[in-house]
Design an enzyme around this catalytic site. Structure first.
Site, PDB file in Angstrom:
ATOM      1  N   ASP A   1      36.042  33.552   3.115  1.00  0.00           N
ATOM      2  CA  ASP A   1      36.431  34.165   1.845  1.00  0.00           C
ATOM      3  C   ASP A   1      37.576  35.119   2.152  1.00  0.00           C
ATOM      4  O   ASP A   1      38.057  35.159   3.292  1.00  0.00           O
ATOM      5  CB  ASP A   1      35.237  34.888   1.191  1.00  0.00           C
TER       6      ASP A   1
ATOM      7  N   GLU B   1      25.006  36.909  -2.841  1.00  0.00           N
ATOM      8  CA  GLU B   1      26.362  36.378  -2.669  1.00  0.00           C
ATOM      9  C   GLU B   1      27.095  36.282  -4.014  1.00  0.00           C
ATOM     10  O   GLU B   1      28.277  36.562  -4.105  1.00  0.00           O
ATOM     11  CB  GLU B   1      26.329  34.993  -2.001  1.00  0.00           C
TER      12      GLU B   1
ATOM     13  N   TYR C   1      32.377  28.557   0.015  1.00  0.00           N
ATOM     14  CA  TYR C   1      31.993  29.799   0.697  1.00  0.00           C
ATOM     15  C   TYR C   1      30.513  30.129   0.454  1.00  0.00           C
ATOM     16  O   TYR C   1      29.750  30.376   1.384  1.00  0.00           O
ATOM     17  CB  TYR C   1      32.874  30.974   0.226  1.00  0.00           C
TER      18      TYR C   1
END
Ligand code: SF4
Length: 378
Positions: A141, A40, A123
């Site tokens: 996002d 991520e 997020y």
């Protein structure tokens, strides 16, 4: 946005599509919070295809949180080198240290604890906790926001705080509570491969019949454009010292070496990493660089500094368009500078050899190209 019978149908349709067509991505193969977290962070502002080799190299060297926490920062930045946005790597390691110290080496289970880690926002926390731990947290996002804006025909700047909060509420309401991690990935996958920024592929979209923007014929006009920050033109002149063995000099990150005021303007441009002696220039690149070099290396007489211009290069960082002006300074012996390191110019060009930014690598390539041409014509 979707209510009554529509909501379960929408969820079923999207999950079915995701289970059948999801891409085989390395971080999807194991539900390990560390791997999901790493992916991520790397995927922020970077495309999947570019991330995969970095992700695999990084995991090989730092297979778990403890390995990352204990590593010298220089090694972490070296393996990040080329991905850009180096604060992500610094924060990742700072978080790893915190996880080892406060959470027994395990990524926190609670949202508040995850949010307290450097570089972990709403997020990222929602993505890791939902995918790895099944937490009922919807991700939002830019990618998911675009999908939601089209599904609900939402106009205006999506990043405007009230609109963003309303999109988060929509994302929360759509979340499939029985499999939140899979659901979040399905939403992200839809945005990445079907409901793409420029040309949404509504004809093959699994949730086309629920989409208001498609019905209104405005899918490719949403989200509406944000006001863009004006582009700034910047010129950087850099001194590439070269001795007879084609070795050169790299200075330490500007934040640790700003006694000459170098850090303030240069630090963000070289991503706070190792760099060539360089300065932002305005009207007379060679003259301004000469002054800078003379200040950095007072033992060298100005008369002995001969700047040979090399090929120009271009570089873009967020809103800045940077013109890179490399100058070679041939020397019998590389000058002394506290904390500097002497390296081979060819090594500076290769990915992951040093913790340097792409800007520095481009400068090195400009110099190496010139070196090769000189060798060929000799
Ligand atoms: S129908 Fe088109 S605009 Fe709507 S979600 Fe699907 S791809 Fe996106």
């Amino acid at each position: 946005m979707l209510t009554g019978r529509e909501l379960p149908r929408f969820r079923k349709q999207l999950l079915k599509w995701f289970r059948e067509f999801q891409r085989d991505l390395p971080w999807r193969r194991k539900l390990d919070p560390y791997r999901i977290w790493l992916s991520e962070i790397m995927l922020q502002q970077t495309r999947v295809a570019a991330v995969i080799p970095y992700y695999e190299r990084f995991l090989e060297k730092f297979p778990d949180v403890s390995a990352l926490a204990e590593a010298p920062q220089e090694d972490v930045l070296r393996l990040w080198s080329g991905l850009g946005y180096y604060s992500r790597a610094r924060n990742l390691q700072a978080s790893a240290k915190e996880i080892v110290e406060k959470h027994d080496g395990k990524f926190p289970r609670e949202l508040q604890d995850a949010l307290a880690l450097p570089g972990v926002g709403r997020y990222t926390a929602a993505a890791i906790l939902s995918i790895a731990r099944g937490a009922k947290l919807a991700v939002l996002d830019g990618n998911v926001a675009r999908v939601l804006a089209r599904l609900g025909a939402v106009r205006g700047d999506l990043r405007e705080s009230r609109r963003w909060a309303s999109l988060q509420k929509t994302a929360d309401a759509l979340l499939e509570p029985k499999s939140p991690g899979e659901w979040n990935q399905a939403m992200m996958e839809l945005g990445a491969v079907v409901c793409t920024p420029r040309a949404p592929q509504c004809l093959i979209c699994p949730v086309a019949r629920f989409c208001r923007a498609r019905k209104l014929g405005i899918a490719d006009r949403l989200p509406e454009k944000r006001q863009k920050r004006e582009t700034q033109e910047v010129a950087i002149a850099a001194a590439i010292f070269l001795d007879s063995r084609s070795h050169t000099l790299l200075l330490p990150p500007p934040r640790t070496k700003n006694r000459l005021g170098e850090g303030t303007a240069l630090a963000p441009l070289v991503s706070n990493l190792w760099h060539f002696p360089a300065v932002q220039v305005r009207t007379d690149p060679a003259g301004e660089l000469l002054q800078h070099v003379a200040k950095l290396f007072p033992k060298i007489s100005k008369r002995n500094i001969v700047l040979k211009p090399l090929a120009k290069a271009r570089h873009a960082v967020t809103y800045r368009n940077i013109t890179l002006l490399a100058f070679r300074i041939s020397v019998a012996q590389l000058p002394d500078f506290l904390g500097a390191k002497i390296v081979s110019l060819a090594d500076v060009c290769s990915p992951t050899s040093h913790a340097i930014s792409n800007l520095t690598r481009k400068l090195a390539r400009a110099a190496l190209f010139r070196e090769d041409s000189l060798a060929a014509s000799a």
